[in-house]
Design an enzyme around this catalytic site. Structure first.
Site, PDB file in Angstrom:
ATOM      1  CG  HIS A  10       0.370 -16.172  18.446  1.00 54.36           C
ATOM      2  ND1 HIS A  10       0.248 -15.444  17.293  1.00 54.36           N
ATOM      3  CD2 HIS A  10      -0.486 -15.612  19.334  1.00 54.36           C
ATOM      4  CE1 HIS A  10      -0.644 -14.484  17.473  1.00 54.36           C
ATOM      5  NE2 HIS A  10      -1.111 -14.561  18.702  1.00 54.36           N
TER       6      HIS A  10
ATOM      7  CG  ASP B  14       6.694 -15.590  19.489  1.00 52.18           C
ATOM      8  OD1 ASP B  14       6.786 -14.525  20.141  1.00 52.18           O
ATOM      9  OD2 ASP B  14       5.615 -16.014  19.024  1.00 52.18           O
TER      10      ASP B  14
ATOM     11  CD  GLN C 110       1.863 -13.769  25.687  1.00 54.63           C
ATOM     12  OE1 GLN C 110       1.925 -13.319  26.833  1.00 54.63           O
ATOM     13  NE2 GLN C 110       0.940 -13.381  24.823  1.00 54.63           N
TER      14      GLN C 110
ATOM     15  CE  LYS D 297       1.236 -10.085  22.179  1.00 56.02           C
ATOM     16  NZ  LYS D 297      -0.175 -10.429  22.395  1.00 56.02           N
TER      17      LYS D 297
ATOM     18  CB  CYS E 202      -3.834 -16.114  17.863  1.00 56.81           C
ATOM     19  SG  CYS E 202      -4.843 -14.700  17.485  1.00 56.81           S
TER      20      CYS E 202
HETATM   21  C1  LIG Z   1       3.406 -15.991  21.644  1.00 59.57           C
HETATM   22  C2  LIG Z   1       2.911 -14.893  20.766  1.00 59.57           C
HETATM   23  N1  LIG Z   1       3.491 -14.680  19.572  1.00 59.57           N
HETATM   24  C3  LIG Z   1       3.094 -13.685  18.762  1.00 59.57           C
HETATM   25  C4  LIG Z   1       2.081 -12.839  19.112  1.00 59.57           C
HETATM   26  C5  LIG Z   1       1.665 -11.766  18.148  1.00 59.57           C
HETATM   27  O1  LIG Z   1       1.973 -10.490  18.637  1.00 59.57           O
HETATM   28  P1  LIG Z   1       1.424  -9.202  17.896  1.00 59.57           P
HETATM   29  O2  LIG Z   1      -0.041  -9.409  17.732  1.00 59.57           O
HETATM   30  O3  LIG Z   1       1.742  -8.085  18.807  1.00 59.57           O
HETATM   31  O4  LIG Z   1       2.108  -9.096  16.577  1.00 59.57           O
HETATM   32  C6  LIG Z   1       1.449 -13.008  20.352  1.00 59.57           C
HETATM   33  C7  LIG Z   1       0.372 -12.122  20.789  1.00 59.57           C
HETATM   34  O5  LIG Z   1      -0.775 -12.444  20.809  1.00 59.57           O
HETATM   35  C8  LIG Z   1       1.870 -14.069  21.196  1.00 59.57           C
HETATM   36  O6  LIG Z   1       1.276 -14.275  22.370  1.00 59.57           O
END
Ligand SMILES: Cc1ncc(COP(=O)(O)O)c(C=O)c1O
Ligand SMILES: Cc1ncc(COP(=O)(O)O)c(C=O)c1O
Lengths: 393, 143, 393, 143
Positions: free
Chosen positions: C110, C187, C190, C213, C351
């Site tokens: 991401h 990370d 998800q 999430k 993203c």
């Molecule tokens: C795998 C992953 N990492 C990071 C993020 C970023 O999370 P946040 O927007 O809550 O900071 C997301 C969310 O879209 C994600 O799916």
């Protein structure tokens, strides 16, 4: 006219400088959003995402109007005053600060407007200069000229002191700074909830505040930046929607304000904050100020009459904060007893250790007012203080 | 000398006499005032305990198998609380201090009503006393 | 057994990868706190402040238990995954990264786990290396050895891909990394909401996720760091309670985790997150996983049968995400029509532009599952897709 | 040639025939398919409009005081929307384009029901068309 609603309990809450209680419409707005409207914002094209995005962008406009910014894109949502200052310090530092450059703050700043600059100075080999205040708690503004020189890159000062209540002469500071082409950051964490702010009239370059201190939710704050800075400053965080094109070779950023809002923003916080600002606006900031000033004057006068009370902060331009100690009684002892009498005050350094160092003390008792406080509550406080005195001597 | 349990029961009894929390505080204040003064040469930085809004100095001495605590604080209520801890724990063997269950704290409502959890003074004090006990215990075993 | 509550509306919500809907207990917990318990935390000694502080620290313990951290002080509250990664990248970078050092991420990350490292590499003159994935959406783990060398300082990879649904072999990655004394950041944005995580068993050095999430509020996130790192890493923000002593000459910091939580934390967010974690725990993660996997398999199978549907992400180890395009129909057109049928899916790059670049596409339609989704909803989606097909050809 | 107002009324009438949003979409899709193809040499980066999830190319030509728009998109619905905008605004004087109130957008429910606000495609398209008008208007006055 102030609506005297009861926010949950009959407690005497005099810790508004730390955080404020939330009006019912704010609580309900958040609940309502969670229950019926929640959806992630930006780029989602489905109905709920659209609507959430629209509400988020409307919240930005509400903030814009509240501080009279020229454009809504000058409003960046952060997680609070501390994040706003840190983000800006980082970004401004990367772009504009070289070894030997100078930044001016004041002696009465909150740690959140000291430490980020110290960290920057350490990183960049720049110098932090401090504008002192006198024993009445008034900035020695005459000494500003001597602090400014051609290495000064930024002045960052608080509008209202969270320990002394002093309303600082930020207009004068901004004027003097601009005469020398130096931008100014205003820490409005203790002022937006009390005094109407017009960033265009003030002509400040940056202004920061927290949602939770102006009757809104925690985890949301604002960094206002004049448009001309937004394009020059690099983003302080990366990720999410703040990018235009991402490749492993090169990433380009999108337009402000989104450029500065990496990741999923606290959109529910922003929407709650907007609701709080609307509440404050509809209650009327001038009425709130008048009400709070009357309480402050009354409290100040009552406490001045007690010879064992030492008050800190004697500025004539003062707002909403009573900071004091009781002779021969530790603030911690006093605070515990006052708490037991159902009055929430705060004791300690109030995250402004240099102010304590100035007076050679380790802390004070602080009563800080909000729009819902009453004269009876001040009387309660004064009564409690007398009782404390009786217990300890 | 009374046992740790007996003294705790004694203290619990004293506090039970007061219905009103205000009276309990008053009693604590009295205790604070009466606490034997600490030797000023022990009121040094090394003896300061972290985690209190008020400053607390705790000094320990080990003599003939027993630990003697002296302490002070700039807060009189804190001093009263320390006075209780000193009364219970001073002049004891390290093992006793280590193994004791300080039930009086809950019984007199010290934790819930008299001392704030977060400023953490009470817990820090107890932890520090136990640390001393641990150190002297190790020393005693080593020698 | 999943409690099939209706979260407000009969809408088919298949955008859980973006954000999740909040269970009633979470909504009520937040409202309740606002209404009856709100007070700023830390150092305040009055009753409400004490209690708020205690709830905040209990929230930290709840997070600790949820991810099986050894100590609650290893849990740092941030404003989200993006902030967690950025904070760590900054802090780790300042302490450990020199010019020429290398950081490894994967091709499927991401943006929030790409851009912070790019920013770091630009600042420090270090190098970002990328572990590729194959067309099935599976990391080419054999190629990791060739990427690792004695300049590698950190590996940062996602546990589950938000575009492909792939569950990455993080155990293997962590083992390989540790053989070479390289720390690993996971990370888990998800994954925490789908799969039970045990950071001690995984032995990862850092792990990040977002509250919103996992059925919690926005504006709150977690950075887990193994204790040994917490003392070495410098704070990423300054201000508020994170200091020990502040003078203009020198400021010293307090202990972790508070050292990393400058300013007023989003304590209400943290408490809401804890409530969400409790909800998930009491529902049972293994039941949730089983339920979601059954839906995923069913959906995957249904969509595979449609010859005009191209599915991305064919890993056998897969979770909760269906990413696809319809032949000759732009995802944006499809998304609009699907939305009109009351089904919330997400379209675009999610993203993760590099994933799109890998397949040479500009976006996909993504349906992402949560614990409250049902087989009927999958049927609805499949029906909608067929209808879209009919409309456009 | 019909006036901008007349064409907007005409479009509104066409959409009123459909009760169902699905039929409205179908109509938009038809319009999209029918939109005159843009010259491929104008499908270049410079003509791309920002703020759309789908890509939109908009090309403008100024001839004898009138602006002619041609456009394309990889999304067929977006193309349908552009087709409407082109129908209303193409072949007009710059002043007309600048001063016009595009009431048909609300009347046919384009804003609320047919196009998402945030992906901002619609607004970006209109803005871009007005920018062209502004530019040619300035040019016309200057020359
Ligand atoms: C795998 C992953 N990492 C990071 C993020 C970023 O999370 P946040 O927007 O809550 O900071 C997301 C969310 O879209 C994600 O799916
Ligand atoms: C003057 C001032 N600046 C900054 C802050 C920090 O605000 P926050 O903790 O919401 O980031 C405060 C709040 O205590 C304050 O009073």
């Amino acid at each position: 006219m102030l609506k005297q609603e009861v926010y949950g309990r009959p407690l005497v809450y005099l810790d508004n400088g730390a955080t404020t209680q939330k009006p019912l419409p704010v609580i309900e707005c958040i609940r309502n959003f969670h229950s019926f409207k929640n959806s992630s914002i930006h780029r989602g094209i489905h109905f709920y995402s659209e609507r959430a995005t629209e509400e988020f962008e409307n919240a930005r406009k509400t903030v814009q109007q509240f501080i009279h910014a020229e454009k809504s894109s000058e409003i960046i949502f952060t997680s609070g005053t501390t994040s706003s200052v840190n983000g800006l310090a980082w970004s401004f530092g990367e772009r504009f600060i070289r070894p030997g450059d100078e930044i001016i703050i004041s002696e009465m700043e909150h740690h959140s407007n000291i430490v980020p600059w110290q960290m920057l100075c350490e990183r960049k080999g720049s110098v932090l200069k401090v504008l002192p205040f006198n024993d009445d708690g008034i900035l020695e503004i005459d000494r500003l000229d001597a602090l400014i020189n051609n290495r000064t890159r930024l002045i960052s000062v608080m509008h209202i002191s969270n320990t002394l209540g002093t309303i600082n002469p930020i207009r004068t500071i901004i004027e003097k700074a601009h005469e020398n082409d130096i931008p100014v950051l205003i820490d409005a964490a203790q002022s937006v909830q009390h005094i109407a702010i017009d960033v265009q009239q003030l002509d400040c370059d940056f202004l920061v505040f927290s949602g939770h201190k102006i009757y809104g939710p925690t985890g949301i704050g604002v960094l206002y930046a004049k448009e001309k800075w937004l394009h020059e400053l690099p983003p302080f965080q990366g990720g999410g929607e703040m990018v235009d094109v991402v490749t492993f070779q090169k990433t380009t950023y999108t337009e402000p304000p989104v450029k500065f809002e990496a990741g999923t923003p606290n959109y529910i916080g922003a929407i709650g904050l907007a609701e709080a600002l609307k509440y404050v606006t509809s209650t009327g900031l001038s009425g709130i100020l008048q009400h709070e000033n009357a309480l402050l004057d009354y409290g100040f006068q009552q406490l001045s009459q007690l010879d064992f009370v030492k008050l800190y902060g004697q500025a004539s331009d003062k707002s909403s904060i009573l900071s004091f100690n009781l002779r021969d009684i530790h603030y911690y002892d006093a605070g515990m007893i006052i708490d037991k009498m159902g009055i929430a005050v705060r004791t300690g350094t109030h995250c402004a250790q240099p102010v304590m160092q100035h007076y050679g003390i380790s802390g004070t008792i602080r009563a800080s007012l909000g729009m819902y406080n009453t004269k009876e509550e001040i009387d309660n406080l004064v009564g409690a203080i007398k009782k404390v005195r009786d217990m300890f001597v | 000398m009374k046992s740790i349990i007996e003294i705790q029961q004694e203290i619990s009894g004293e506090f039970e006499m007061y219905d009103d929390w205000m009276d309990k505080y008053n009693y604590l204040i009295e205790l604070g005032k009466d606490l034997a003064v600490i030797d000023t040469k022990h009121k040094v930085k090394e003896n300061l305990i972290n985690g209190c809004q008020s400053r607390v100095w705790l000094h320990a001495e080990y003599e003939e198998g027993l630990i003697h605590f002296t302490a002070d604080s700039d807060s009189i209520i804190t001093k009263g609380i320390i006075a209780l801890l000193v009364r219970v724990l001073s002049g004891r063997k390290p093992e006793e201090i280590l193994n004791t269950d300080l039930f009086f704290i809950d019984r007199i409502g010290l934790r819930q009503n008299l001392s704030p959890t977060r400023s953490n003074g009470l817990l820090s004090m107890i932890r520090q006393m136990k640390l001393y006990a641990l150190a002297y215990h190790a020393k005693a075993k080593g020698s």
